[in-house]
Every structure is written in structure tokens, then in C-alpha cells.
Design an enzyme around this catalytic site. Sequence first.
Site, PDB file in Angstrom:
ATOM      1  N   GLU A   1       1.555   4.119 -21.822  1.00  0.00           N
ATOM      2  CA  GLU A   1       2.813   3.686 -22.442  1.00  0.00           C
ATOM      3  C   GLU A   1       3.743   3.096 -21.401  1.00  0.00           C
ATOM      4  O   GLU A   1       3.564   3.293 -20.199  1.00  0.00           O
ATOM      5  CB  GLU A   1       3.465   4.830 -23.228  1.00  0.00           C
ATOM      6  N   LYS A   2       4.716   2.381 -21.865  1.00  0.00           N
ATOM      7  CA  LYS A   2       5.691   1.747 -20.994  1.00  0.00           C
ATOM      8  C   LYS A   2       6.450   2.834 -20.234  1.00  0.00           C
ATOM      9  O   LYS A   2       6.850   3.845 -20.820  1.00  0.00           O
ATOM     10  CB  LYS A   2       6.661   0.926 -21.865  1.00  0.00           C
TER      11      LYS A   2
ATOM     12  N   LYS B   1      -1.561   8.531 -19.372  1.00  0.00           N
ATOM     13  CA  LYS B   1      -1.474   9.931 -19.824  1.00  0.00           C
ATOM     14  C   LYS B   1      -2.764  10.394 -20.474  1.00  0.00           C
ATOM     15  O   LYS B   1      -3.394   9.638 -21.209  1.00  0.00           O
ATOM     16  CB  LYS B   1      -0.376  10.063 -20.891  1.00  0.00           C
TER      17      LYS B   1
ATOM     18  N   GLY C   1       1.404  19.910 -18.348  1.00  0.00           N
ATOM     19  CA  GLY C   1       1.738  20.317 -16.986  1.00  0.00           C
ATOM     20  C   GLY C   1       1.592  19.205 -15.964  1.00  0.00           C
ATOM     21  O   GLY C   1       1.411  19.451 -14.779  1.00  0.00           O
ATOM     22  N   GLY C   2       1.636  17.967 -16.446  1.00  0.00           N
ATOM     23  CA  GLY C   2       1.565  16.832 -15.528  1.00  0.00           C
ATOM     24  C   GLY C   2       0.137  16.444 -15.154  1.00  0.00           C
ATOM     25  O   GLY C   2      -0.080  15.451 -14.451  1.00  0.00           O
TER      26      GLY C   2
ATOM     27  N   LYS D   1      -1.910  14.053 -28.121  1.00  0.00           N
ATOM     28  CA  LYS D   1      -0.761  13.155 -27.962  1.00  0.00           C
ATOM     29  C   LYS D   1      -0.871  11.881 -28.804  1.00  0.00           C
ATOM     30  O   LYS D   1       0.133  11.371 -29.289  1.00  0.00           O
ATOM     31  CB  LYS D   1      -0.577  12.789 -26.484  1.00  0.00           C
TER      32      LYS D   1
ATOM     33  N   ARG E   1       5.392  25.841 -29.958  1.00  0.00           N
ATOM     34  CA  ARG E   1       5.477  27.234 -29.481  1.00  0.00           C
ATOM     35  C   ARG E   1       6.876  27.477 -28.928  1.00  0.00           C
ATOM     36  O   ARG E   1       7.682  26.563 -28.842  1.00  0.00           O
ATOM     37  CB  ARG E   1       4.453  27.436 -28.361  1.00  0.00           C
TER      38      ARG E   1
END
Lengths: 449, 70
Positions: free
Chosen positions: A200-201, A158, A164-165, A116, A292
Site C-alpha cells: 500500500e501507499k 505487508k 508485531g511489525g 489483512k 481482542r
Amino acid sequence: MIGKILIANRGEIASRIIRTCKKMGISTVAVHSEADADAPFVGLADESYSLGGSRVQESYLNVEKILEIAKDTGVEAIHPGYGFLSENADFARSCEKAGLIFIGPKPEVIQQMGNKVEARKKMEQAGLPLVPGFSRPLIDAAEAAAVAERIGYPVMLKAAAGGGGIGMQAVSNEDELSKAFEGNQKRAQLFFGNGDMFIEKLIEKPRHIEIQVMADSFGNAVFLWERECSVQRRHQKVVEEAPSSFLDEETRNKMGAAAVKAVKAIGYSNAGTLEFLVDADKNFYFLEMNTRLQVEHPVTEEITGLDLVEQQIIIASGKKLDFTQDDIKKAGHSIEVRIYAEDPKTFYPAPGTITSLNLPNGDGIRHELAVHGTSVVSHFYDPMIAKLVVSGESRDKAIERLRAALDNYKIEGIKTNLPLLLEIISHDAFSKGDTTTDFIDKYIKKLTV
Amino acid sequence: MAELKASMAGSVWKIVAKEGQSVTDGQDIVILESMKMEIPIAAEEAGTIKELKVNEGDFVNEGDVLAVIE
């Protein structure tokens, strides 16, 4: 054109890929775990081979065995579906080394977009707007707190390699942040072997809207409109639709053009999706790219009339896209719901044996199934057992058909989320398109505990 | 005497307490794994673990007794 393909996946997506291969006259090889020996996709393929055990490490992630079967059966290509090895750059490289076509983008692009932090950097360079935050992994909780202070709470924590959270949490103050940082870092390390975290915000009351792209290896790229996937629980999508009920034509075209520019900048080929958060003022922010085919690809197929798996195979065969942006239509409205083997109140998994399955039929109804009327739904894999895709000339018509279809959808023997899906799509707020990502928490509380 | 029951079907991923150990209300005893999800099963009251009824790797159904706490 490729003549024989091994599908390195299971469930509904394996069946889905086999269906297109049959249409194109391509031979198929299915590989399966012990637990999936009687699964529908195994019977659909021209040839099928057992991978051994039931755990994913022994079966669908067993690269060595999959490549051995690919070699023995003489396939030219491997379609990875989604999940499992689909975004594994090492697997894509191993396919190349074995002289096989990996149906997806180049390994180096998968690698770049799978991280990410890296993806964020690349997309920023390509001109995509990003959520304010940090562009390199955080050193520790103290640094996280300093960044959060600078960009302002609430923030979203994150995992760089997350999905998938997992490893993801909204945090509203410093106390919560210091507790959340360590826990999420450990979880990310456990699940993905990479504990890198960034922050992140938090965009409040956002929509989750993604752009489907298709690009060939000759530098041609198009976007196939958007999908709105805002109805989620635990950061997992439950309902997806195309087009979004929220976007206007101007924003839609702006997002599409930005996505095409970005994929061209990274030398992307094959199917891909750029995920965005869109705020109440229709500002959009890049979240991540999935390199994908996605679970929700059928709604795009329904409104464009294109077969995305077919396009993937054409591109992987080294051919050019045979259409341009101007040729891509957008007709009607399509909604997909994911049917999970889970308790509709607690969301806990509910493996077991299906004793009866009755599917609704009618105009505009499409099924993507992982099970049949006597399937054993194993605890080893994902709880998604089917997708119901319903289309109509308008959003209202699609919702009406979907409600009738869900009313007539019967699965016995296991608990499913069918009551929850019916509750969601019957809600007045859903009809009005008031579908921000907090939809389930906000409107469907009475079903959750 | 209280029975600690599985709230979902799945395999026992980890047992994080021992027989004879004192536990507090809300303390995790067993972690179940099913369909890519982990669910910790916690004691509903304070006490001592009299008996663990499962081993790591066992498959349990919803409602099966995992441990007895007194």
C-alpha cells in the site's frame, strides 16, 4: 453472569483479568508454563495448573491441554487476553465445540479480520477510507513492482497475516522492493504459516490513532474514543495516550462514527480496536482491526471510567451494553508506557533475574505488572514486563506525573527501556505533541545505535 | 584469532556456518533467538571458523563466545 473463567494467557494481562474477575465475584483458573510457575498471576488466581513445557507451543499455544484443564475445572468461559490464542479463530471454534464461552467475537469475524486483505475488503465495503493499495495478495515481486509503480513510491510492503511489525517494510524504490519482497514473504511464511503479501501507499509522517469499540450481540455498538500510539520502534508501540493530542472533535467523532458503522456491518461483538493512520491534514485511513483487548486498553479505562474487561465479560455473558454513546464520558488525559526487558540503546532483549523492584506511587499512577522483586524474566516470552499508566486532568499534568514516576521507577538485575522512556517523554517535541510515527528515529537517535 | 560473542542473552536458534568454513566480513554465523526476536550474529572480519563453541538449542548469555575465527 459467567461464574468461572480460565485465563489462557500469562504476565500482566492475566493478572489484570483476574483482578476484574475478583471484583465481579467470578472464580479464576490460571494456566502456566514451567518457566512461569512462580509468576505473580499464578498466585493471584483461585486455581492454577501447569501446562507443561516452557516454549509457547508446549504451553500457552497448547490448545488441547488448555481445553482439558477448562473441562476438568468446570469453567464456563475462557478469556484469551491478547497475543497467543486471542485472535485464533480455530481456538474460538474449539471453545464453542467444547461448550465454553470464548470471551471475544465470533470465530468467523476473527478469521475475516485476521487476514489483512480480507479485512481491507470488508472495511472498504463498510465505507471506511483505505490507504491506496492492493486488495488481493500479490503473485510475485514483479506484480508488487507494477502496483508500486501505479500508486507511486514510497510504499509499504505487508504480510497479510502479519503482526508485531513482522513481514512489514517501507520501500522507496524498485531495487529495494525486489530485495524486500522475498525476504518478508519468507519471514511471514515462517512466523505465520502464510506468505501472502500486499502493498500500500506509504503515508508519510503519519499518526497511529485507533478507535476502541465495544459491541454486544444485540447489534448495539459504541466507541470509547481514541488512543494515539504513534511513538513506536520497529512498528511496536512504546507510548500510548488518550485522548490524542492531535485530533480535533470533528475528526474524532467522524472516526468514531465510521468505526461503529464498520463493526455493525461485520456483526462484531465484544471489545475491538480499529487502527488508523492519520495524515497531517487529518485524513484517516483504516489499517487493521484487532479483535481482542489491547495492551493499551488502560488509557481508555482511565479517561472513560469504564472497566473494559468487565464489559467484555458482561457481553460474553449474553447481556446488553448498559450504556449508550451519549453516556460515555471523556475526562482528563492518560499516558501508558510499556516497560521492556531490553537494552535501551540496541533494543536487544535482556532476559535475566530481577533483584530489586521499587515502584513509584502517587495520585494518578496505575501499575500493570508481570513481575515482582525477584522474578526471573524468561527469554521464552515477550520482553514486556510491566506497564506504567499515569493520568492527570490535562496532558501537561499527565506528562509531569509520568516524568516523576519514571524518575522513581527502579528495576535492578536486568536492563530495561526505562532510560529510553524517560528520554522520550521528557523531549520537547513530545510535550508539544509532535509525535508522528518516526518520533524515535527523529528525536531519540542519540540513544540508538 | 577473533572471538565471536553473543550480543544478547537467548537460545541458539540456528548455526548457519560450519567449522573449517571460510567466512567473509559480515557473514552470519549464528542466529540467536530471545523474547520473540531473532538476531543474526555475523563475523566481524574474514577468516576461517576454527571452532564453534555452541550447539543449536543452547542458552547463551550476553558476551558468551559463540565461535572462534582465525
